[in-house]
Design a protein around this motif. Structure first.
Motif, PDB file in Angstrom:
ATOM      1  N   GLN A  86       0.833  -1.207   0.000  1.00 37.28           N
ATOM      2  CA  GLN A  86       0.000   0.000   0.000  1.00 37.28           C
ATOM      3  C   GLN A  86       0.870   1.261   0.000  1.00 37.28           C
ATOM      4  N   LEU A  87       2.046   1.143  -0.584  1.00 35.73           N
ATOM      5  CA  LEU A  87       3.031   2.228  -0.582  1.00 35.73           C
ATOM      6  C   LEU A  87       2.471   3.515  -1.181  1.00 35.73           C
ATOM      7  N   GLN A  88       1.714   3.406  -2.265  1.00 38.84           N
ATOM      8  CA  GLN A  88       1.198   4.602  -2.948  1.00 38.84           C
ATOM      9  C   GLN A  88       0.205   5.350  -2.073  1.00 38.84           C
ATOM     10  N   GLY A  89      -0.690   4.603  -1.417  1.00 40.57           N
ATOM     11  CA  GLY A  89      -1.677   5.238  -0.542  1.00 40.57           C
ATOM     12  C   GLY A  89      -1.029   5.886   0.670  1.00 40.57           C
ATOM     13  N   ILE A  90      -0.014   5.218   1.234  1.00 46.52           N
ATOM     14  CA  ILE A  90       0.712   5.789   2.379  1.00 46.52           C
ATOM     15  C   ILE A  90       1.434   7.076   1.953  1.00 46.52           C
ATOM     16  N   SER A  91       2.038   7.030   0.775  1.00 44.65           N
ATOM     17  CA  SER A  91       2.741   8.206   0.255  1.00 44.65           C
ATOM     18  C   SER A  91       1.774   9.380   0.106  1.00 44.65           C
ATOM     19  N   ALA A  92       0.606   9.120  -0.459  1.00 45.56           N
ATOM     20  CA  ALA A  92      -0.389  10.170  -0.648  1.00 45.56           C
ATOM     21  C   ALA A  92      -0.822  10.760   0.695  1.00 45.56           C
ATOM     22  N   TYR A  93      -0.996   9.901   1.702  1.00 47.55           N
ATOM     23  CA  TYR A  93      -1.376  10.371   3.037  1.00 47.55           C
ATOM     24  C   TYR A  93      -0.309  11.329   3.588  1.00 47.55           C
ATOM     25  N   LEU A  94       0.952  10.936   3.477  1.00 44.89           N
ATOM     26  CA  LEU A  94       2.036  11.768   4.002  1.00 44.89           C
ATOM     27  C   LEU A  94       2.120  13.101   3.263  1.00 44.89           C
ATOM     28  N   LEU A  95       1.878  13.086   1.963  1.00 42.69           N
ATOM     29  CA  LEU A  95       1.907  14.323   1.185  1.00 42.69           C
ATOM     30  C   LEU A  95       0.795  15.279   1.615  1.00 42.69           C
ATOM     31  N   VAL A  96      -0.367  14.746   1.880  1.00 43.68           N
ATOM     32  CA  VAL A  96      -1.494  15.588   2.281  1.00 43.68           C
ATOM     33  C   VAL A  96      -1.283  16.174   3.676  1.00 43.68           C
ATOM     34  N   HIS A  97      -0.870  15.310   4.614  1.00 38.98           N
ATOM     35  CA  HIS A  97      -0.796  15.735   6.004  1.00 38.98           C
ATOM     36  C   HIS A  97       0.480  16.498   6.343  1.00 38.98           C
ATOM     37  N   PHE A  98       1.591  16.219   5.651  1.00 36.40           N
ATOM     38  CA  PHE A  98       2.867  16.854   6.014  1.00 36.40           C
ATOM     39  C   PHE A  98       3.526  17.600   4.846  1.00 36.40           C
ATOM     40  N   GLY A  99       3.029  17.381   3.618  1.00 33.00           N
ATOM     41  CA  GLY A  99       3.656  18.006   2.453  1.00 33.00           C
ATOM     42  C   GLY A  99       2.874  19.148   1.857  1.00 33.00           C
ATOM     43  N   GLY A 100       1.728  19.499   2.463  1.00 32.42           N
ATOM     44  CA  GLY A 100       0.950  20.647   1.999  1.00 32.42           C
ATOM     45  C   GLY A 100       0.250  20.422   0.673  1.00 32.42           C
ATOM     46  N   LYS A 101      -0.008  19.183   0.300  1.00 33.80           N
ATOM     47  CA  LYS A 101      -0.669  18.890  -0.974  1.00 33.80           C
ATOM     48  C   LYS A 101      -2.163  18.650  -0.759  1.00 33.80           C
ATOM     49  N   GLN A 102      -2.950  19.039  -1.754  1.00 27.98           N
ATOM     50  CA  GLN A 102      -4.370  18.705  -1.751  1.00 27.98           C
ATOM     51  C   GLN A 102      -4.544  17.220  -2.054  1.00 27.98           C
ATOM     52  N   SER A 110      -6.419  15.744  -4.207  1.00 30.74           N
ATOM     53  CA  SER A 110      -6.391  15.460  -5.647  1.00 30.74           C
ATOM     54  C   SER A 110      -4.966  15.466  -6.191  1.00 30.74           C
ATOM     55  N   GLU A 111      -4.169  16.441  -5.716  1.00 28.72           N
ATOM     56  CA  GLU A 111      -2.788  16.555  -6.180  1.00 28.72           C
ATOM     57  C   GLU A 111      -1.956  15.362  -5.701  1.00 28.72           C
ATOM     58  N   ALA A 112      -2.141  14.992  -4.432  1.00 29.12           N
ATOM     59  CA  ALA A 112      -1.409  13.851  -3.886  1.00 29.12           C
ATOM     60  C   ALA A 112      -1.800  12.563  -4.596  1.00 29.12           C
ATOM     61  N   THR A 113      -3.081  12.428  -4.912  1.00 25.66           N
ATOM     62  CA  THR A 113      -3.564  11.236  -5.628  1.00 25.66           C
ATOM     63  C   THR A 113      -2.934  11.143  -7.009  1.00 25.66           C
ATOM     64  N   GLN A 114      -2.846  12.296  -7.676  1.00 26.15           N
ATOM     65  CA  GLN A 114      -2.249  12.305  -9.019  1.00 26.15           C
ATOM     66  C   GLN A 114      -0.758  11.957  -8.962  1.00 26.15           C
ATOM     67  N   ILE A 115      -0.059  12.492  -7.965  1.00 26.09           N
ATOM     68  CA  ILE A 115       1.382  12.240  -7.835  1.00 26.09           C
ATOM     69  C   ILE A 115       1.657  10.775  -7.512  1.00 26.09           C
ATOM     70  N   CYS A 116       0.863  10.217  -6.591  1.00 29.87           N
ATOM     71  CA  CYS A 116       1.149   8.876  -6.077  1.00 29.87           C
ATOM     72  C   CYS A 116       0.381   7.771  -6.799  1.00 29.87           C
ATOM     73  N   GLY A 117      -0.644   8.138  -7.558  1.00 28.28           N
ATOM     74  CA  GLY A 117      -1.404   7.121  -8.280  1.00 28.28           C
ATOM     75  C   GLY A 117      -2.371   6.344  -7.404  1.00 28.28           C
ATOM     76  N   ALA A 118      -2.719   6.906  -6.247  1.00 24.09           N
ATOM     77  CA  ALA A 118      -3.664   6.240  -5.344  1.00 24.09           C
ATOM     78  C   ALA A 118      -4.212   7.262  -4.368  1.00 24.09           C
ATOM     79  N   GLN A 119      -5.418   6.978  -3.862  1.00 23.28           N
ATOM     80  CA  GLN A 119      -6.015   7.829  -2.839  1.00 23.28           C
ATOM     81  C   GLN A 119      -5.226   7.713  -1.541  1.00 23.28           C
TER      82      GLN A 119
END
Length: 486
Positions: free
Chosen positions: A452-468, A470-479
Motif C-alpha cells: 500500500q506504498l502509494q496510498g501511504i505516500s499520498a497520506y504523508l503528502l497531504v498531512h505533512f507536504g501541503g498537498k491537496q 487530488s494533487e497527492a492522488t495524481q502524484i502517487c497514483g492512489a487515494q
C-alpha cells in the motif's frame, strides 16, 4: 637492350622512419641549426609519439629557443607516462624553471634529480645549478637553509613515526610528534600532523589546543589556519568557518603545496573559479595529497561546465584506490544531498530527527566521498542501529516493526524525491514530520504494508507536504490511505 633493362628494373620506394628523422634532428642540433632540428624531431615524434628519447631531445631543443613551458610539458609527460627511470629529465626541468626565474621550483627539481641519481650524468651541472640558485636568490637560501634544514633534523623521527602510523598506533605516533615539538618548537609541520592525528582519534580539544599553540607561535600560519578552517567546516560551525575562509581567500600563495591546499578550500566553499585558478598552476609531480587533489579537481571542473575533464579527474581519483564507488557522482541539483555543508549541519545536529535525515542524505549523496574520506572528525559510533541500516540501504533487515516501517519510509522518500518533494531545505519539515509519524506508528506497533506504498505516500503528502488530496492522488497514483494514531 639497355632500354628494356631499365624498363623492367624495380623501383624501390624509400619511406623514412622515425629513426631517420631523429638522426637528422640530432645532426642539425649539433650544427646548432635548432629550428631545423625541431622540424626533424617533430616529424620523428609524429611517427612514434610514445618514444621518450625523441621527446626528450625535442624538449631540449625547445629550451634552446626559449619555449620553456613547452619543454617542461614534454619532460613531465615522459616521467609521468612513459619512462620514470629517465630521471635526468628532472635536471632539464630544473634548468627550464631557472631560465623562467622560478627559482623555488628550479631548486626543487634539481634536488630531486640529485636524490634519485646522485652519481648521474648531470651530477656536476646539477650541483652548479643548485649553488647558483642559492647564491642568486634569497628564496633559495630560505628553502635550503631554513625549512630543508629543519626537514633534515626531523628525518630521524620520520621512520619511527611512519612505522607507528602503518601499525595504526596513533597514540605512539602522537608521542613522537609531541617530542619533536618539544625539541624543535619552530618546526610547524609537526603541529599540523599532530592536530590531525588528535582529530582522527576524536580528541578534539587536544587537536584545537595544538592548532592554537601553532597560531600563537606563528601568527597567520597558512596551514594552521587551513586546518582550523577545516575543523569548523566539518563541525558545521558555519560562522567560524566563513570567518576563517575570509582570511584565507585573501592569501596569494607562492609555494605549490600552499596552492594545492587553498585550491581545495576554495572548492569546499564552492568558489570554483578561485579553485581552478590555483589548480591549473599545480603539476602532477608536485601534488602532495593525490586523492583529495583529484576529487576536488573533478568537482571544480564539473561545476565550471567542464564535464569531460571532470570525468577524467574522477577516474584519476578512483585510480588512487581509496574509494569503492565508480559511478561519476556529481549533480547540478541544488538539493541537500548534493551540498556537503547542509549534510554536515544535519549530521552535527543534536535533534534525533535531524540527525536521521542527515544520515539518509549522506547515504544518497553525490558528495559522499568527501564527507567520508576527507573529514578527520567523521565517526559513526554515535549513530543508532536504525541509522546504520539506513546508511547501508537495509542490507541487513531484522523483523522489528520500526526497522520495517523505516525501510518503507525510505522507499517513499526516494520516490517522492524524484517526483514531488526533493530533499532540500524548503522541504525539510515534510521529511521531519513524516519521520516522526513513522516513529509514532511503530511505537503503537502498527506495521505499514509495503503493498500500500502509494496510498501511504499520498497520506504523508497531504498531512505533512501541503498537498491537496487530488494533487497527492495524481502524484502517487492512489487515494490517501488513512493511517491510525496520526
Amino acid at each position: 637492350m639497355k632500354k628494356r633493362e631499365s624498363r623492367d628494373a624495380k623501383v624501390i620506394h624509400f619511406f623514412p622512419n622515425s629513426y631517420f628523422y631523429f638522426e637528422r634532428g640530432i645532426a642539425a642540433f649539433r650544427e646548432e641549426k635548432i629550428k631545423e632540428a625541431i622540424e626533424y624531431l617533430e616529424r620523428a615524434h609524429e611517427l612514434e609519439p610514445r618514444e621518450p628519447v625523441v621527446m626528450c631531445q625535442l624538449a631540449i631543443c625547445y629550451t634552446e629557443v626559449g619555449q620553456f613551458h613547452k619543454s617542461n610539458q614534454f619532460l613531465r609527460y615522459i616521467l609521468e607516462n612513459l619512462d620514470e627511470s629517465m630521471v635526468y629529465c628532472y635536471y632539464f626541468i630544473a634548468n627550464n624553471f631557472a631560465y623562467m626565474k622560478d627559482f623555488r621550483r628550479a631548486l626543487q627539481y634539481a634536488k630531486r634529480y640529485q636524490e634519485l641519481d646522485p652519481t648521474g650524468e648531470y651530477k656536476e651541472e646539477a650541483e652548479d645549478l643548485i649553488q647558483l640558485l642559492l647564491e642568486e636568490t634569497p628564496i633559495g637560501v630560505a628553502l635550503e637553509n631554513n625549512f630543508a634544514k629543519a626537514e633534515q633534523e626531523f628525518y630521524q623521527y620520520k621512520r619511527e613515526l611512519n612505522r607507528y602510523l602503518a601499525e595504526e598506533d596513533s597514540a605512539s605516533a602522537c608521542q613522537v610528534l609531541e617530542k619533536v615539538i618539544d625539541e624543535k618548537p619552530n618546526f610547524w609541520p609537526a603541529y599540523n600532523q599532530l592536530a590531525m592525528l588528535y582529530f582522527e582519534d576524536l580528541r578534539e580539544e587536544e587537536g584545537l589546543k595544538v592548532l592554537y599553540r601553532l597560531l600563537d607561535r606563528s601568527p597567520g600560519n597558512l596551514l594552521g589556519l587551513a586546518d582550523l578552517f577545516e575543523y569548523h567546516y566539518f563541525k558545521a560551525n558555519r560562522e567560524e568557518a566563513e570567518k576563517l575562509y575570509g582570511e584565507l581567500k585573501k592569501v596569494v600563495p607562492i609555494l605549490t603545496h600552499h596552492k594545492e591546499r587553498l585550491a581545495v578550500l576554495h572548492a569546499m566553499m564552492a568558489d570554483y573559479t578561485q579553485a581552478e585558478n590555483l589548480f591549473v598552476d599545480i603539476v602532477d609531480l608536485e601534488v602532495t595529497d593525490r586523492p583529495r587533489f583529484y576529487y576536488y579537481r573533478a568537482k571544480t571542473a564539473f561545476y565550471l561546465g567542464q564535464e569531460e575533464n571532470a570525468k577524467e579527474y574522477w577516474q584519476q581519483f578512483l585510480n588512487c584506490d581509496v574509494y569503492e564507488r565508480e559511478a561519476f557522482p556529481f549533480s547540478r541539483k541544488g538539493e541537500m544531498a548534493h551540498e556537503a555543508s547542509q549534510i554536515l549541519t544535519e549530521l552535527c545536529a543534536k535533534d534525533e530527527l535531524d540527525h536521521f535525515i542527515g544520515v539518509y542524505a549522506l547515504s544518497i549523496s553525490s558528495v559522499r566521498a568527501e564527507l567520508l574520506l576527507f573529514n578527520p572528525l567523521f565517526e559513526m559510533s554515535n549513530w543508532n542501529y536504525l541509522e546504520h541500516l539506513v546508511f547501508t540501504d537495509f542490507e541487513y533487515l531484522p523483523e522489528g516493526i520500526l526497522e520495517r516501517n523505516s525501510k518503507t519510509l525510505i522507499q517513499i522518500w526516494r520516490k517522492l524525491e524524484e517526483e514531488a518533494l526533493p530533499l532540500a531545505a524548503k522541504n525539510l519539515s515534510f521529511y521531519k514530520e513524516s519521520l516522526a509519524a513513522i516513529f509514532r506508528l511503530s511505537e503503537a506497533e502498527v506495521t505499514l504494508d509495503e503493498e500500500q506504498l502509494q496510498g501511504i505516500s499520498a497520506y504523508l503528502l497531504v498531512h505533512f507536504g501541503g498537498k491537496q488530496v487530488s494533487e497527492a492522488t495524481q502524484i502517487c497514483g492512489a487515494q490517501p490511505l488513512e493511517l491510525p494514531f496520526l
